[in-house]
Design a protein around this motif. Structure first.
Motif, PDB file in Angstrom:
ATOM      1  N   SER A  90      22.161   6.960  -4.390  1.00  0.00           N
ATOM      2  CA  SER A  90      22.078   8.221  -3.664  1.00  0.00           C
ATOM      3  C   SER A  90      21.218   8.025  -2.426  1.00  0.00           C
ATOM      4  O   SER A  90      20.537   7.002  -2.269  1.00  0.00           O
ATOM      5  CB  SER A  90      21.474   9.312  -4.562  1.00  0.00           C
ATOM      6  OG  SER A  90      20.165   8.951  -4.956  1.00  0.00           O
ATOM      7  N   ASP A  91      21.210   8.991  -1.528  1.00  0.00           N
ATOM      8  CA  ASP A  91      20.512   8.847  -0.254  1.00  0.00           C
ATOM      9  C   ASP A  91      19.034   8.547  -0.444  1.00  0.00           C
ATOM     10  O   ASP A  91      18.452   7.750   0.292  1.00  0.00           O
ATOM     11  CB  ASP A  91      20.690  10.116   0.580  1.00  0.00           C
ATOM     12  CG  ASP A  91      20.190   9.943   2.001  1.00  0.00           C
ATOM     13  OD1 ASP A  91      20.723   9.069   2.708  1.00  0.00           O
ATOM     14  OD2 ASP A  91      19.259  10.663   2.401  1.00  0.00           O
ATOM     15  N   ASP A  92      18.396   9.171  -1.452  1.00  0.00           N
ATOM     16  CA  ASP A  92      16.977   8.953  -1.687  1.00  0.00           C
ATOM     17  C   ASP A  92      16.696   7.886  -2.730  1.00  0.00           C
ATOM     18  O   ASP A  92      15.542   7.628  -3.078  1.00  0.00           O
ATOM     19  CB  ASP A  92      16.294  10.265  -2.107  1.00  0.00           C
ATOM     20  CG  ASP A  92      16.880  10.851  -3.395  1.00  0.00           C
ATOM     21  OD1 ASP A  92      17.817  10.248  -3.972  1.00  0.00           O
ATOM     22  OD2 ASP A  92      16.413  11.926  -3.816  1.00  0.00           O
ATOM     23  N   GLY A 127      16.959   3.809   2.955  1.00  0.00           N
ATOM     24  CA  GLY A 127      16.410   2.466   3.029  1.00  0.00           C
ATOM     25  C   GLY A 127      15.210   2.211   2.146  1.00  0.00           C
ATOM     26  O   GLY A 127      14.526   1.201   2.300  1.00  0.00           O
ATOM     27  N   SER A 128      14.960   3.091   1.165  1.00  0.00           N
ATOM     28  CA  SER A 128      13.766   2.958   0.329  1.00  0.00           C
ATOM     29  C   SER A 128      14.014   2.216  -0.974  1.00  0.00           C
ATOM     30  O   SER A 128      13.061   1.806  -1.642  1.00  0.00           O
ATOM     31  CB  SER A 128      13.200   4.352   0.002  1.00  0.00           C
ATOM     32  OG  SER A 128      14.113   5.098  -0.810  1.00  0.00           O
ATOM     33  N   HIS A 129      15.285   2.061  -1.378  1.00  0.00           N
ATOM     34  CA  HIS A 129      15.613   1.418  -2.644  1.00  0.00           C
ATOM     35  C   HIS A 129      16.777   0.438  -2.468  1.00  0.00           C
ATOM     36  O   HIS A 129      17.652   0.656  -1.625  1.00  0.00           O
ATOM     37  CB  HIS A 129      16.008   2.464  -3.699  1.00  0.00           C
ATOM     38  CG  HIS A 129      14.894   3.365  -4.125  1.00  0.00           C
ATOM     39  ND1 HIS A 129      14.404   4.380  -3.321  1.00  0.00           N
ATOM     40  CD2 HIS A 129      14.169   3.415  -5.285  1.00  0.00           C
ATOM     41  CE1 HIS A 129      13.430   5.009  -3.963  1.00  0.00           C
ATOM     42  NE2 HIS A 129      13.266   4.443  -5.140  1.00  0.00           N
ATOM     43  N   PRO A 135       0.777  -1.231   0.000  1.00  0.00           N
ATOM     44  CA  PRO A 135       0.000   0.000   0.000  1.00  0.00           C
ATOM     45  C   PRO A 135       0.807   1.277   0.000  1.00  0.00           C
ATOM     46  O   PRO A 135       0.350   2.295  -0.479  1.00  0.00           O
ATOM     47  CB  PRO A 135      -0.833  -0.116   1.289  1.00  0.00           C
ATOM     48  CG  PRO A 135      -0.050  -1.044   2.172  1.00  0.00           C
ATOM     49  CD  PRO A 135       0.593  -2.008   1.230  1.00  0.00           C
ATOM     50  N   ALA A 136       1.994   1.271   0.557  1.00  0.00           N
ATOM     51  CA  ALA A 136       2.742   2.521   0.647  1.00  0.00           C
ATOM     52  C   ALA A 136       4.228   2.245   0.561  1.00  0.00           C
ATOM     53  O   ALA A 136       4.708   1.218   1.020  1.00  0.00           O
ATOM     54  CB  ALA A 136       2.422   3.233   1.971  1.00  0.00           C
ATOM     55  N   GLN A 137       4.962   3.190  -0.044  1.00  0.00           N
ATOM     56  CA  GLN A 137       6.406   3.037  -0.138  1.00  0.00           C
ATOM     57  C   GLN A 137       7.055   3.410   1.185  1.00  0.00           C
ATOM     58  O   GLN A 137       6.545   4.240   1.942  1.00  0.00           O
ATOM     59  CB  GLN A 137       6.960   3.930  -1.251  1.00  0.00           C
ATOM     60  CG  GLN A 137       6.458   3.536  -2.634  1.00  0.00           C
ATOM     61  CD  GLN A 137       7.012   4.436  -3.713  1.00  0.00           C
ATOM     62  OE1 GLN A 137       7.837   5.298  -3.442  1.00  0.00           O
ATOM     63  NE2 GLN A 137       6.563   4.218  -4.929  1.00  0.00           N
ATOM     64  N   ALA A 138       8.192   2.788   1.446  1.00  0.00           N
ATOM     65  CA  ALA A 138       8.900   3.064   2.697  1.00  0.00           C
ATOM     66  C   ALA A 138       9.476   4.476   2.675  1.00  0.00           C
ATOM     67  O   ALA A 138      10.020   4.920   1.672  1.00  0.00           O
ATOM     68  CB  ALA A 138      10.020   2.059   2.892  1.00  0.00           C
ATOM     69  N   GLY A 144      20.763 -11.473 -15.059  1.00  0.00           N
ATOM     70  CA  GLY A 144      21.881 -10.610 -15.386  1.00  0.00           C
ATOM     71  C   GLY A 144      21.534  -9.164 -15.645  1.00  0.00           C
ATOM     72  O   GLY A 144      22.401  -8.381 -16.059  1.00  0.00           O
ATOM     73  N   ARG A 145      20.288  -8.766 -15.409  1.00  0.00           N
ATOM     74  CA  ARG A 145      19.886  -7.370 -15.621  1.00  0.00           C
ATOM     75  C   ARG A 145      20.134  -6.553 -14.360  1.00  0.00           C
ATOM     76  O   ARG A 145      19.923  -7.024 -13.233  1.00  0.00           O
ATOM     77  CB  ARG A 145      18.406  -7.303 -15.987  1.00  0.00           C
ATOM     78  CG  ARG A 145      18.065  -7.952 -17.322  1.00  0.00           C
ATOM     79  CD  ARG A 145      18.409  -7.067 -18.489  1.00  0.00           C
ATOM     80  NE  ARG A 145      17.546  -5.914 -18.578  1.00  0.00           N
ATOM     81  CZ  ARG A 145      16.352  -5.912 -19.206  1.00  0.00           C
ATOM     82  NH1 ARG A 145      15.884  -7.030 -19.766  1.00  0.00           N
ATOM     83  NH2 ARG A 145      15.642  -4.810 -19.277  1.00  0.00           N
ATOM     84  N   LEU A 146      20.567  -5.320 -14.544  1.00  0.00           N
ATOM     85  CA  LEU A 146      20.708  -4.392 -13.430  1.00  0.00           C
ATOM     86  C   LEU A 146      19.311  -3.903 -13.055  1.00  0.00           C
ATOM     87  O   LEU A 146      18.523  -3.520 -13.921  1.00  0.00           O
ATOM     88  CB  LEU A 146      21.598  -3.226 -13.842  1.00  0.00           C
ATOM     89  CG  LEU A 146      22.177  -2.334 -12.754  1.00  0.00           C
ATOM     90  CD1 LEU A 146      22.938  -3.136 -11.717  1.00  0.00           C
ATOM     91  CD2 LEU A 146      23.085  -1.274 -13.379  1.00  0.00           C
ATOM     92  N   ALA A 147      18.983  -3.934 -11.759  1.00  0.00           N
ATOM     93  CA  ALA A 147      17.631  -3.608 -11.311  1.00  0.00           C
ATOM     94  C   ALA A 147      17.675  -2.721 -10.080  1.00  0.00           C
ATOM     95  O   ALA A 147      18.611  -2.783  -9.279  1.00  0.00           O
ATOM     96  CB  ALA A 147      16.852  -4.890 -10.995  1.00  0.00           C
ATOM     97  N   VAL A 148      16.631  -1.897  -9.931  1.00  0.00           N
ATOM     98  CA  VAL A 148      16.455  -1.081  -8.726  1.00  0.00           C
ATOM     99  C   VAL A 148      15.040  -1.337  -8.210  1.00  0.00           C
ATOM    100  O   VAL A 148      14.062  -1.109  -8.918  1.00  0.00           O
ATOM    101  CB  VAL A 148      16.648   0.419  -9.003  1.00  0.00           C
ATOM    102  CG1 VAL A 148      16.406   1.228  -7.723  1.00  0.00           C
ATOM    103  CG2 VAL A 148      18.042   0.692  -9.546  1.00  0.00           C
ATOM    104  N   ARG A 149      14.951  -1.850  -6.997  1.00  0.00           N
ATOM    105  CA  ARG A 149      13.649  -2.142  -6.383  1.00  0.00           C
ATOM    106  C   ARG A 149      13.287  -1.045  -5.396  1.00  0.00           C
ATOM    107  O   ARG A 149      14.108  -0.647  -4.556  1.00  0.00           O
ATOM    108  CB  ARG A 149      13.693  -3.482  -5.657  1.00  0.00           C
ATOM    109  CG  ARG A 149      12.377  -3.863  -4.999  1.00  0.00           C
ATOM    110  CD  ARG A 149      12.455  -5.209  -4.307  1.00  0.00           C
ATOM    111  NE  ARG A 149      12.515  -6.300  -5.259  1.00  0.00           N
ATOM    112  CZ  ARG A 149      11.438  -6.852  -5.827  1.00  0.00           C
ATOM    113  NH1 ARG A 149      10.234  -6.379  -5.549  1.00  0.00           N
ATOM    114  NH2 ARG A 149      11.573  -7.865  -6.662  1.00  0.00           N
TER     115      ARG A 149
END
Length: 321
Positions: A137-139, A95-97, A23-26, A105-110
Motif C-alpha cells: 500500500s502507499d504507506d 518509499g518508506s517500506h 535515527p529516524a524512519q523515512a 526464503g522468508r517473506l519480509a518487509v523492511r
C-alpha cells in the motif's frame, strides 16, 4: 526493451546503512526514502545478460543501499535456483517500506530507517518465487502477495499477520487510496476485462465489466472511496478517465498534457490527486522516469520528480505514490 521494466514493476540503489539503529524512519519522498529498487545485469559465459549482485535501493538524494539479505534470482518451488528469473520486490508508494523474499526464503518487509519484519515461514504456500507478485500500500502498512492460480494473500506489515485473501488467479492492480480495499483485474467470460474490488479482509465488494475506454487502458488506480478508478488514455490526446464502479459509469474524461513516456504506475495520492509514473525508454542509454501529480477535476499536471534509472539495471521496481 520496455517489457523487462514492466515485468519488474509487476513483480514497482544506496551507500547508506540499513541498520535498525538509524535515527529516524523515512517519510513520504524524503531524501532517504526509496525512489526505486534496481538489480544489475551481468554478462554470462554465453555473453547473455542475467541478474547479478544484490538489489540496490536508490533514494531521493541519489544514494544507494545494497539490500544484502534479499533474494535476487528467484527460486523454484523446491528451493533450487531458477538461474535467471528475478525474485519479486515491491516499494511502497511513499518509499518508506520494501517487501521481498530473504535469502532463506522468508517473506519480509523492511522499514527504511527501521527494522525488518519477517512474516511466518508458512505465510505463503510452497510455490516458485517467480509465481509471486508483491505489492505494498502507499504507506507500506499492507502487503498483497498475488500467487499464480491462487488467491492473493493480504498482510498487515506491522504485525506480519494475514488479514484476508481474495481474487483467485486475478492480477492485483493496487490498494485503494486509504488501503482499505484491493483492486484486481481478470479476463472475463468473453474477451473482456473484469475489475473486482475486495475489502482487505478478502470480502468481495463488487465485480464489474468496465467499458473499453477503461479496460483497454491500464494501469488502474482505486480511490479511497473504494469505487472510483482512474486510468490514462495514452497516445495522441492523453486523458485521465474516471470510472465509478458502483454505478458502472464513466464520470469524466479529463484532457492531460503529459511528459514523454509510458504510464507504468498510477495511484490515488489524495482525495483529488492522482500520481502517475511515466517511463521513457530510449534505444540506448538509461530509462528516464518522470513522476507527475494530476489534479482532479482540473487536469493540472505538476512534475514531482525526474530521474534516470541506473544504466546497468537489468530490472527495476519504482515506488507508486
Amino acid at each position: 526493451m520496455k517489457t523487462r521494466f514492466a515485468a519488474a514493476l509487476a513483480a514497482g540503489a544506496l551507500a547508506l546503512s540499513l541498520s535498525p539503529a538509524a535515527p529516524a524512519q523515512a517519510g513520504p519522498h524524503d531524501h532517504d526514502a526509496v525512489r526505486y529498487a534496481s538489480l544489475k545485469g551481468c554478462a554470462d559465459k554465453k555473453d547473455e545478460r542475467r541478474p547479478c549482485g544484490p538489489w540496490r535501493l536508490v533514494t531521493h538524494d541519489g544514494g544507494q543501499r545494497p539490500l544484502r539479505d534479499a533474494q535476487t534470482v528467484a527460486r523454484h518451488a523446491d528451493g533450487t535456483s531458477s538461474g535467471y528469473q528475478v525474485a519479486p520486490i515491491a516499494v511502497s508508494g511513499d518509499g518508506s517500506h520494501v517487501a521481498y523474499f530473504t535469502k532463506r526464503g522468508r517473506l519480509a518487509v523492511r522499514t527504511i530507517g527501521g527494522g525488518v519484519k519477517l512474516l511466518a515461514a508458512d505465510a505463503l504456500p510452497r510455490v516458485a518465487q517467480y509465481d509471486v507478485t508483491l505489492l505494498l500500500s502507499d504507506d507500506g502498512a499492507k502487503l498483497a502477495a498475488a500467487i499464480t492460480g491462487k488467491k492473493t494473500r493480504i498482510f498487515d506489515t506491522a504485525s506480519g499477520t494475514q488479514v484476508g485473501s481474495a481474487g483467485r488467479g486475478e492480477a492485483v492492480s493496487g490498494f485503494s487510496g486509504d488501503a482499505d480495499e484491493l483492486l484486481t483485474s481478470s479476463e472475463g467470460e468473453e474477451p473482456v476485462t473484469d475489475l473486482a474490488v475486495y475489502r482487505d479482509s478478502g470480502e468481495q465488494v463488487r465485480r464489474v465489466t468496465p467499458p473499453q475506454v477503461v479496460a483497454y487502458n491500464g494501469p488502474y488506480a482505486l480511490a479511497a472511496d473504494g469505487a472510483t478508478t482512474a486510468n490514462v488514455i495514452q497516445g495522441g490526446k492523453p486523458a485521465l478517465v474516471l470510472y465509478d464502479s458502483a454505478v458502472d459509469q464513466v464520470t469524466a474524461k479529463i484532457r492531460l498534457t503529459l511528459p514523454k513516456g509510458e504510464v507504468l504506475k498510477a495511484d490515488w495520492t489524495g482525495e483529488n490527486q492522482v500520481t502517475l509514473h511515466l517511463a521513457d525508454v530510449p534505444e540506448s542509454g538509461p530509462t528516464k522516469m518522470t513522476v507527475v501529480r494530476v489534479e482532479v477535476p482540473s487536469g493540472k499536471v505538476t512534475v514531482r520528480d525526474r530521474y534516470s534509472v541506473l544504466a546497468d539495471s537489468y530490472v527495476f521496481a519504482a515506488c507508486g505514490g
